[in-house]
Design an enzyme around this catalytic site. Structure first.
Site, PDB file in Angstrom:
ATOM      1  N   ILE A  23      61.858 -46.385 -56.879  1.00  0.00           N
ATOM      2  CA  ILE A  23      61.956 -45.195 -56.040  1.00  0.00           C
ATOM      3  C   ILE A  23      62.947 -44.211 -56.637  1.00  0.00           C
ATOM      4  O   ILE A  23      62.715 -43.003 -56.659  1.00  0.00           O
ATOM      5  CB  ILE A  23      62.350 -45.586 -54.604  1.00  0.00           C
ATOM      6  CG1 ILE A  23      61.198 -46.346 -53.933  1.00  0.00           C
ATOM      7  CG2 ILE A  23      62.724 -44.352 -53.794  1.00  0.00           C
ATOM      8  CD1 ILE A  23      61.536 -46.910 -52.569  1.00  0.00           C
ATOM      9  N   ASP A  67      79.852 -48.300 -59.473  1.00  0.00           N
ATOM     10  CA  ASP A  67      79.617 -49.377 -58.519  1.00  0.00           C
ATOM     11  C   ASP A  67      79.752 -48.826 -57.103  1.00  0.00           C
ATOM     12  O   ASP A  67      80.849 -48.420 -56.695  1.00  0.00           O
ATOM     13  CB  ASP A  67      80.634 -50.494 -58.773  1.00  0.00           C
ATOM     14  CG  ASP A  67      80.489 -51.678 -57.819  1.00  0.00           C
ATOM     15  OD1 ASP A  67      79.604 -51.640 -56.946  1.00  0.00           O
ATOM     16  OD2 ASP A  67      81.277 -52.628 -57.958  1.00  0.00           O
ATOM     17  N   VAL A  68      78.657 -48.826 -56.342  1.00  0.00           N
ATOM     18  CA  VAL A  68      78.699 -48.232 -55.004  1.00  0.00           C
ATOM     19  C   VAL A  68      79.524 -49.059 -54.024  1.00  0.00           C
ATOM     20  O   VAL A  68      79.863 -48.566 -52.938  1.00  0.00           O
ATOM     21  CB  VAL A  68      77.277 -48.010 -54.420  1.00  0.00           C
ATOM     22  CG1 VAL A  68      76.483 -47.040 -55.270  1.00  0.00           C
ATOM     23  CG2 VAL A  68      76.545 -49.326 -54.215  1.00  0.00           C
ATOM     24  N   ASN A  94      70.576 -43.912 -52.581  1.00  0.00           N
ATOM     25  CA  ASN A  94      69.408 -44.787 -52.613  1.00  0.00           C
ATOM     26  C   ASN A  94      69.723 -46.209 -53.072  1.00  0.00           C
ATOM     27  O   ASN A  94      68.883 -47.095 -52.940  1.00  0.00           O
ATOM     28  CB  ASN A  94      68.370 -44.153 -53.551  1.00  0.00           C
ATOM     29  CG  ASN A  94      67.181 -45.031 -53.819  1.00  0.00           C
ATOM     30  OD1 ASN A  94      66.451 -45.392 -52.908  1.00  0.00           O
ATOM     31  ND2 ASN A  94      66.989 -45.410 -55.086  1.00  0.00           N
ATOM     32  N   TYR A 161      69.568 -57.578 -44.339  1.00  0.00           N
ATOM     33  CA  TYR A 161      68.930 -56.383 -44.900  1.00  0.00           C
ATOM     34  C   TYR A 161      68.451 -55.467 -43.785  1.00  0.00           C
ATOM     35  O   TYR A 161      68.689 -54.245 -43.807  1.00  0.00           O
ATOM     36  CB  TYR A 161      67.750 -56.799 -45.781  1.00  0.00           C
ATOM     37  CG  TYR A 161      66.926 -55.650 -46.299  1.00  0.00           C
ATOM     38  CD1 TYR A 161      67.314 -54.947 -47.426  1.00  0.00           C
ATOM     39  CD2 TYR A 161      65.744 -55.268 -45.658  1.00  0.00           C
ATOM     40  CE1 TYR A 161      66.560 -53.882 -47.905  1.00  0.00           C
ATOM     41  CE2 TYR A 161      64.988 -54.211 -46.124  1.00  0.00           C
ATOM     42  CZ  TYR A 161      65.396 -53.520 -47.251  1.00  0.00           C
ATOM     43  OH  TYR A 161      64.647 -52.468 -47.706  1.00  0.00           O
ATOM     44  N   LYS A 165      69.825 -51.617 -42.976  1.00  0.00           N
ATOM     45  CA  LYS A 165      68.977 -50.435 -43.056  1.00  0.00           C
ATOM     46  C   LYS A 165      68.906 -49.691 -41.723  1.00  0.00           C
ATOM     47  O   LYS A 165      68.787 -48.457 -41.690  1.00  0.00           O
ATOM     48  CB  LYS A 165      67.582 -50.824 -43.535  1.00  0.00           C
ATOM     49  CG  LYS A 165      67.547 -51.264 -44.998  1.00  0.00           C
ATOM     50  CD  LYS A 165      68.053 -50.189 -45.931  1.00  0.00           C
ATOM     51  CE  LYS A 165      67.887 -50.533 -47.386  1.00  0.00           C
ATOM     52  NZ  LYS A 165      68.365 -49.452 -48.284  1.00  0.00           N
TER      53      LYS A 165
END
Length: 257
Positions: A23, A67-68, A94, A161, A165
């Site tokens: 994506i 690194d997020v 993202n 997860y 989200k």
């Protein structure tokens, strides 16, 4: 200004995290094709190939690795991007991860890892890059949520997860409202089952799961990365100037079925 002109991103600088994935890569291409200078970002130098591919096509692209999960790494990357390009106009937050684990079997480490990447990482990234937008009173941000954030998916099991989200979607609602009068729009996109390398592997290794997904998909196929990218490009463009604090589902009707 025509509707087509409002979709253009000429002169805008946009950062795309998770830029090396399916994506992310498709979105980098879509945004660059609309005239933006795209800074593709990911956790390692593999993302360099995204920028190099776009540059070979005559599109404006750069790359950076950070690194997020580490706010200091994000802040340093932001400062480097501002040094190179002068500003950041747009952000697609993202970066994320997925996994499979029954709820009763989640370890502390399972839970903390997915939250660090999918929720903390998105917030840290938005916080860092929004600062420049808020100073200038103009900008747009999109983050990646999921169908799993609005509906209990099946047959896969990944409660961490799913919760992460859902958190991303609500984070965008909260920040979108908070920053609306400061000129910065914040939205989320909710991909459905998307035709990425990861899902292709599921189709090969577990065809029965892919068959079930197809039965549940009103459009009868996987969503393409380009379809997600087009939705992100729209939300980041002036064509979506009246849209903030929203979750746009791109799932082939799955969440409505």
């Amino acid at each position: 200004m025509s509707a087509v002109d409002r979709l253009r991103l000429d002169g805008r600088v946009v950062v795309v995290t998770g830029g090396a994935g399916g994506i992310g890569r498709a979105t980098c291409r879509a945004l660059a094709s609309l005239g933006a200078t795209v800074v593709a970002a990911d956790r390692d130098e593999a993302v360099r190939s995204v920028a190099e591919d776009l540059a070979r096509e005559g599109l404006s692209a750069d790359w950076i690795a950070f690194d997020v999960t580490d706010s200091r790494s994000i802040d340093a990357a932001r400062d480097e991007i501002l040094s190179r390009h002068g500003r950041v106009d747009l952000l697609f937050a993202n970066a994320g991860m997925a996994y499979e684990r029954p709820g009763a079997d989640h370890s502390d480490e399972d839970w903390q890892r997915v939250m660090r990447i999918n929720l903390d990482g998105v917030y840290f990234t938005i916080r860092a890059f929004a600062a420049n937008m808020l100073e200038r009173g103009r900008g747009a941000i999109v983050a990646t949520s999921s169908i799993a954030g609005v509906k209990v998916v099946r047959p896969e099991l990944h409660v961490g997860y799913d919760v992460s989200k859902a958190g991303v979607a609500h984070m965008c609602r909260v920040l979108g409202v908070e920053w609306a009068k400061r000129g910065v729009r914040v939205n989320a996109v909710g991909p459905g089952y998307t035709d990425t390398v990861m899902l292709a592997e599921v189709g090969i290794k577990q065809p029965e799961i892919m068959a079930r997904w197809m039965d549940d998909q009103p459009i009868g196929r996987l969503v393409s990365p380009d379809e997600i990218a087009s939705a992100v490009a729209f939300l980041l463009s002036d064509a979506a100037s009246g849209i903030t604090a929203q979750l746009l589902m791109v799932d082939g009707g799955y969440s409505a079925a």
